[in-house]
Design an enzyme around this catalytic site. Sequence first.
Site, PDB file in Angstrom:
ATOM      1  N   HIS A 142     -35.312 -22.154  72.799  1.00 42.58           N
ATOM      2  CA  HIS A 142     -35.876 -21.696  73.920  1.00 42.58           C
ATOM      3  C   HIS A 142     -37.512 -21.118  73.479  1.00 42.58           C
ATOM      4  CE1 HIS A 142     -32.500 -20.385  76.674  1.00 42.58           C
ATOM      5  NE2 HIS A 142     -32.305 -21.278  76.082  1.00 42.58           N
ATOM      6  N   TYR A 197     -28.635 -29.595  70.844  1.00 45.05           N
ATOM      7  CA  TYR A 197     -29.929 -28.784  71.157  1.00 45.05           C
ATOM      8  C   TYR A 197     -30.964 -29.272  69.926  1.00 45.05           C
ATOM      9  CZ  TYR A 197     -28.059 -25.937  74.996  1.00 45.05           C
ATOM     10  OH  TYR A 197     -27.586 -25.475  75.948  1.00 45.05           O
ATOM     11  N   GLN A 198     -30.554 -29.782  68.973  1.00 49.44           N
ATOM     12  CA  GLN A 198     -31.636 -30.260  68.000  1.00 49.44           C
ATOM     13  C   GLN A 198     -32.559 -31.464  68.856  1.00 49.44           C
ATOM     14  OE1 GLN A 198     -30.565 -31.606  64.141  1.00 49.44           O
ATOM     15  NE2 GLN A 198     -32.703 -32.408  63.763  1.00 49.44           N
ATOM     16  N   ARG A 199     -31.544 -32.343  69.564  1.00 47.13           N
ATOM     17  CA  ARG A 199     -32.184 -33.520  70.560  1.00 47.13           C
ATOM     18  C   ARG A 199     -33.070 -32.776  71.538  1.00 47.13           C
ATOM     19  NH1 ARG A 199     -31.693 -33.226  76.001  1.00 47.13           N
ATOM     20  NH2 ARG A 199     -30.061 -32.077  75.096  1.00 47.13           N
ATOM     21  N   HIS A 250     -25.502 -21.001  70.180  1.00 48.16           N
ATOM     22  CA  HIS A 250     -24.796 -22.147  70.723  1.00 48.16           C
ATOM     23  C   HIS A 250     -23.531 -22.358  69.964  1.00 48.16           C
ATOM     24  CE1 HIS A 250     -27.460 -22.860  74.110  1.00 48.16           C
ATOM     25  NE2 HIS A 250     -28.416 -22.739  73.387  1.00 48.16           N
ATOM     26  N   HIS A 260     -10.367 -26.446  69.348  1.00 50.21           N
ATOM     27  CA  HIS A 260     -10.906 -27.291  68.057  1.00 50.21           C
ATOM     28  C   HIS A 260      -9.729 -27.578  67.096  1.00 50.21           C
ATOM     29  CE1 HIS A 260     -14.053 -24.887  69.327  1.00 50.21           C
ATOM     30  NE2 HIS A 260     -14.914 -25.822  69.390  1.00 50.21           N
TER      31      HIS A 260
END
Length: 751
Positions: free
Chosen positions: A199, A273-275, A428, A479
């Site tokens: 953000h 979120y890196q993208r 995240h 997971h």
Amino acid sequence: MKLKYNIILMLVFISFLGVQNLKAQEHPSLILTKSGVQKIRKELGNVPLFDKTVALVKAEVDAEIELGIDTPIPKDYSGGYTHEKHKRNFLMLQKAGVLFQVLQDEKYAIYVRDMLFQYEKMYKDLPPHPQTRSYARGKLFWQCLNDSNWLVYVSQAYDCVYDWLSKKERKKLEKNLLRPFADYISVENPQFFNRVHNHSTWGNAAVGMLGLVMNDKELISRALYGIKDDGLAIGAKDNDGGFIKTVGQKAGFLANIDEPFSPDGYYTEGPYYQRYAMYPFLVFAEALANVKPDLKIFEYKNKVLLNSVNALLNLTNAKGEFFPLNDGQKGMSYYSRELVTAVDVAYYYGGLNPQLLSIAQKQNKVVLSDAGLETAMAIRDHKAVHFKKKSINLSDGPDGQQGGVGVLRSGNEDLTLVFKYSAQGSSHGHYDKLSYSLYEKGTEIIQDYGLARFVNIEQKGGGNYLKENKTWAKQSIAHNTITQNETSHFNGKYEIGSKHHSDLVFYEDTNPNLQIISAKESNAYSNTLLQRTMAIVKVLGIAKPLVIDVMKVVSKEKNQYDLPVYFKGQIISTNFKYNLPQVLKPLGAKNGYQHLWLEGTGKPSSYNSKVSFLNQSKFYTITATTNNNDELLFTRIGANDSEFNLRRDAGFMIRRKNTASTTFASIIEPHGSYSYVSEFSVDSKSHVSDLEVIADSEAYTAISFKVKNEATNLLIIANQKTSKETEHTLKIKDKTYHWQGAYHYKQTQTK
């Protein structure tokens, strides 16, 4: 005479300063430069991919101009009309500004000017957004994050028309719209701006890029280093449960490079979120490189921004889709607009790596900038080289000492194993230590669920995160990893999980026939050590490689361990009997268990339990070591989900009760295929048998198995002393094995 000479020198010096100032104030200067624009204009019609992109963008903007300008009063969440309209507006503004520079057609400058003044008229009296869900409400959008998106793009548009606008027009826009906009998302919302998070990266870039256009040193400093006295309380949280500020935390754009990125370029929040963050990271860096080259931003932290593009491309499957680690939406890929920019910028500023050109070719578009032109020209000149994705181990943490993510690839992505042993991943992050997922040629075989959100679909919670993201997607049982006593890792608490990370035991990818990774986790549960070793092995006698999975649990206390496998496909067969309940009930009451229907229960019929399934015309079998007291459970996601927010995916679970230390061993075996046209099945049955844990201690774990009841395979894992130089000796069943390094693998063909 001397006085006259001095006056002339002074005038010359003042004139020189003026020229220097004019040069510093050149426009455009963010993603486009004066010289770059001249080169683009000269090359138009000679660079096919660039020309194609110009034509597509022109058609899109022309159609938008025909529709007219609409800047509605904000009221909606993501996906709603006002949200999507303001989002489209900022995208069109940026594109129109670039077209004005490239094509020199004033209609694009007029469009940018008229829309900006329509926003200027609105913004002066605009209150915070009426939707109150966000910890930092925007004005045009429900959160400051999207307002920052707007300003990142609008700054580029403003840069492109800056010299075309009159001084009076610029003054009015800056006084009533642009500067107040930058102040609102920063000094008026420090809880958004002054932190380390994707953000804030958007906020930093927005304020900084506007500062560069306006030559406003205060805004540039604020963007790079944060707000000095922000008044934030330590321990405040955002909507995702992440801390807004911690003791000693720095802020600003440079801090957002320092903290989330490892030296390998892995971004701790995960590839999705890196993208998303790569766009503000790279366009602001590009602008800084053009306007403030002395900062050498692309050299910062050993070129980590450029390295991160390579890391991100390696975190994709064979289809180019990002692995959904942490909060990640499946299907997001390097075809996104953020990665088009990232690839072009990394090529232009990162040493002209020809492998990046092959990705740009697949994207089939370039960004309309200096970097995009160079990329397109290199493709035209046949300089592209195939981007070869190999096995890779990416460290996590600012110093690379907070775990990581290993990706093992066999052949040309025939099998891709993603092994996660990272840090928490900011707000995240998921509670999924030592989890994994598996792909064959880009097809999910064993899945990571990803996030519980329908991004920008208004009907689903306003396009925002759904409550099931916390109650299901983040929980450990969602997971492919161990859940102890039906409680998530770190008790599902961010403030605990963020203090810890898993640790690499060893990693080896130099042998094309056996690639292996091992990591341990000692903090997920008190008094319990987890160590998982996974390998992709090419075995003589069968066509496809196998995946070996050894999960070792060390505990002095007796616990219940659940080890699920979320497979994709249709069950074909099992080697054990199971019962189906007449009435479906949830598997548990909390920590994600409340979202699992219990569809079947069984008991092992031998020391190996098998489940075979069909996925997109290919067969797979899971062979697992089991004990007589184990429970074999078939589950399906979707319980306590009245709004159908979760996918109805299947799972298979081994439950081991009342046990202290134990080891789970399994093999995932791809084999055979089925044709729906000929209706023939080929090689539909498993070839693995006699899987057994034949030695297990603090120092060593060994498994053996057979293939086609002939070849015997042995894998010995050193759990503690894993140096490549260490020599080991271990006696198993009257046979002594000697080897050097972290593991020993041997295949013996039965005569």
